[in-house]
Scaffold this active site. Structure first.
Site, PDB file in Angstrom:
ATOM      1  N   ASN A  11      -9.297  18.548  11.153  1.00  0.00           N
ATOM      2  CA  ASN A  11      -9.512  18.450  12.081  1.00  0.00           C
ATOM      3  C   ASN A  11     -11.556  17.422  11.657  1.00  0.00           C
ATOM      4  O   ASN A  11     -12.624  17.845  11.250  1.00  0.00           O
ATOM      5  CB  ASN A  11     -10.017  19.843  12.692  1.00  0.00           C
ATOM      6  CG  ASN A  11     -10.955  19.005  14.343  1.00  0.00           C
ATOM      7  OD1 ASN A  11     -11.254  17.732  14.531  1.00  0.00           O
ATOM      8  ND2 ASN A  11     -11.378  20.427  14.899  1.00  0.00           N
ATOM      9  N   LYS A  13     -12.913  16.125  14.694  1.00  0.00           N
ATOM     10  CA  LYS A  13     -13.906  16.142  15.548  1.00  0.00           C
ATOM     11  C   LYS A  13     -14.364  14.917  15.381  1.00  0.00           C
ATOM     12  O   LYS A  13     -13.256  13.809  15.733  1.00  0.00           O
ATOM     13  CB  LYS A  13     -15.501  17.062  15.401  1.00  0.00           C
ATOM     14  CG  LYS A  13     -14.812  18.126  14.422  1.00  0.00           C
ATOM     15  CD  LYS A  13     -15.730  19.029  14.350  1.00  0.00           C
ATOM     16  CE  LYS A  13     -15.186  20.540  13.703  1.00  0.00           C
ATOM     17  NZ  LYS A  13     -15.795  21.939  13.785  1.00  0.00           N
ATOM     18  N   HIS A 103     -10.024  24.763  20.122  1.00  0.00           N
ATOM     19  CA  HIS A 103     -11.308  24.365  19.079  1.00  0.00           C
ATOM     20  C   HIS A 103     -12.200  25.400  20.269  1.00  0.00           C
ATOM     21  O   HIS A 103     -12.561  25.285  21.303  1.00  0.00           O
ATOM     22  CB  HIS A 103     -11.281  23.313  19.318  1.00  0.00           C
ATOM     23  CG  HIS A 103     -12.156  23.419  17.749  1.00  0.00           C
ATOM     24  ND1 HIS A 103     -13.471  23.654  17.911  1.00  0.00           N
ATOM     25  CD2 HIS A 103     -11.774  23.547  15.903  1.00  0.00           C
ATOM     26  CE1 HIS A 103     -14.269  23.534  16.838  1.00  0.00           C
ATOM     27  NE2 HIS A 103     -12.720  23.610  15.259  1.00  0.00           N
ATOM     28  N   GLU A 105     -15.121  24.237  19.765  1.00  0.00           N
ATOM     29  CA  GLU A 105     -16.788  24.063  20.503  1.00  0.00           C
ATOM     30  C   GLU A 105     -15.221  23.562  21.246  1.00  0.00           C
ATOM     31  O   GLU A 105     -16.609  23.223  22.784  1.00  0.00           O
ATOM     32  CB  GLU A 105     -16.702  22.861  19.207  1.00  0.00           C
ATOM     33  CG  GLU A 105     -17.627  22.482  18.284  1.00  0.00           C
ATOM     34  CD  GLU A 105     -16.579  22.349  16.986  1.00  0.00           C
ATOM     35  OE1 GLU A 105     -15.671  21.155  16.935  1.00  0.00           O
ATOM     36  OE2 GLU A 105     -17.208  22.477  15.548  1.00  0.00           O
ATOM     37  N   GLU A 175     -10.803  31.054  13.396  1.00  0.00           N
ATOM     38  CA  GLU A 175     -11.626  29.882  12.186  1.00  0.00           C
ATOM     39  C   GLU A 175     -13.209  30.642  13.757  1.00  0.00           C
ATOM     40  O   GLU A 175     -13.956  30.662  14.354  1.00  0.00           O
ATOM     41  CB  GLU A 175     -12.274  29.268  13.293  1.00  0.00           C
ATOM     42  CG  GLU A 175     -10.720  28.307  12.741  1.00  0.00           C
ATOM     43  CD  GLU A 175     -11.309  26.663  13.287  1.00  0.00           C
ATOM     44  OE1 GLU A 175     -10.747  25.860  12.029  1.00  0.00           O
ATOM     45  OE2 GLU A 175     -11.613  26.100  14.064  1.00  0.00           O
ATOM     46  N   GLY A 181     -18.469  24.620  10.463  1.00  0.00           N
ATOM     47  CA  GLY A 181     -19.887  23.354  10.102  1.00  0.00           C
ATOM     48  C   GLY A 181     -21.541  24.445   9.610  1.00  0.00           C
ATOM     49  O   GLY A 181     -21.982  23.436   9.713  1.00  0.00           O
ATOM     50  N   SER A 221     -15.938  25.726   6.875  1.00  0.00           N
ATOM     51  CA  SER A 221     -16.428  25.562   6.078  1.00  0.00           C
ATOM     52  C   SER A 221     -15.730  25.977   4.527  1.00  0.00           C
ATOM     53  O   SER A 221     -16.340  26.258   3.764  1.00  0.00           O
ATOM     54  CB  SER A 221     -18.161  26.690   5.364  1.00  0.00           C
ATOM     55  OG  SER A 221     -18.809  26.022   6.405  1.00  0.00           O
TER      56      SER A 221
HETATM   57  P1  PGA Z   1     -15.770  22.886   8.631  1.00  0.00           P
HETATM   58  O1  PGA Z   1     -15.186  23.245  10.483  1.00  0.00           O
HETATM   59  O2  PGA Z   1     -14.941  22.807   7.906  1.00  0.00           O
HETATM   60  O3  PGA Z   1     -16.367  21.693   9.389  1.00  0.00           O
HETATM   61  O4  PGA Z   1     -16.490  24.161   9.166  1.00  0.00           O
HETATM   62  C1  PGA Z   1     -13.766  23.971  11.329  1.00  0.00           C
HETATM   63  C2  PGA Z   1     -13.573  23.527  12.326  1.00  0.00           C
HETATM   64  O5  PGA Z   1     -14.073  23.444  13.016  1.00  0.00           O
HETATM   65  O6  PGA Z   1     -11.702  23.307  12.068  1.00  0.00           O
END
Ligand code: PGA
Length: 261
Positions: A11, A13, A103, A105, A175, A181, A221
């Protein structure tokens, strides 16, 4: 051992414009070439911003790349007067296989509720896109030990109104918000605990067949050096990767490490 194919989805983003996307996908494809992966090993999927998808499609189809791609969101509406929205049918027309829905976010930044998430899943399914439904708890909920109950509740509400036949092929990504992140990764045991709870709940609600075929990913992560341990859990069928999927070579290294588990 089970029959579920390992799924590694990157992803991006809101990173990479369409020119950067072409370069990233080319580098990913080159770096994966020597691994000789095919559908019997795993699926590797890139999930770029909407504006990149046409470029990725042209590259994947033109060069016959062994990669799939998807979108990060989809409108709950059918085509029509919805300024700024992207219909599911447009995404399938562009050759997308997957769409990430719910997601954290988007839940936080765009106030997406489980009800909205359910309508997006419906829209995706009607256009033959495979939804990757994201669920997961906050740090506070984990500290209070309500993480399993919260995450299963989110899943139940996001899947309200569907039956097992609707959901065949569905992918669920666990997640934990606190691990996205942040560099904080849930332990393999944390990921395994939730994946197993999700599978049990799917079995209770939709029957054993759906529970055994649904792929459950972990995200938060994930990197080349921790992916093998995470996907070694019997119920974890792959990873939804953010930061570590932006560089083609890094994401390829992660995919190879996951397959070598
Ligand atoms: P990240 O994001 O690997 O940067 O922690 C994962 C995600 O939001 O799908």
């Amino acid at each position: 051992m089970n029959d579920r194919t390992l799924l590694l989805a990157g992803n991006w983003k809101m990173n990479h414009d369409h020119l950067e996307a072409i370069s990233a996908v080319q580098k990913l494809a080159w770096a994966l070439e020597d691994a000789k992966l095919d559908d019997s090993h795993c699926e590797v999927v890139v999930v770029p911003p909407f504006t990149d998808i046409r470029s990725v499609q042209t590259l994947v189809q033109g060069d016959k790349l062994w990669l799939k791609y998807g979108a990060q969101d989809v409108s709950q509406h059918a085509p029509g007067a919805h300024t700024g929205e992207i219909a599911a049918s447009f995404l399938s027309r562009l050759g997308c296989s997957y769409v990430v829905i719910g997601h954290s976010e988007r839940r936080a930044d765009n106030h997406e509720t489980n009800e909205v998430v359910a309508t997006k899943i419906k829209a995706a399914l009607s256009a033959e896109l495979t939804p990757i439904l994201c669920v997961g708890e906050s740090l506070e909920q984990r500290q209070e030990k309500s993480h399993v109950e919260f995450t299963l509740g989110q899943m139940d509400e996001s899947l309200a109104g569907f039956d097992a036949a609707d959901l065949s092929g569905l992918v669920i990504a666990y997640e934990p918000v606190w691990a996205i992140g942040t560099g904080e990764t849930a332990t393999a045991a944390d990921a395994a605990e939730m994946a197993s709870a999700i599978r049990v709940r799917l079995g209770e609600k939709y029957g054993d067949a759906l529970a055994q075929t649904t792929r459950i990913l972990y995200g938060g992560s994930v990197k080349a050096d921790n992916v093998a341990e995470i996907v070694a859990s019997a119920d974890v069928d792959g990873a939804l990767v953010g930061g570590a999927s932006l560089s083609g070579p890094d994401f390829a290294a992660l995919c190879k490490a996951a397959v070598a588990k």
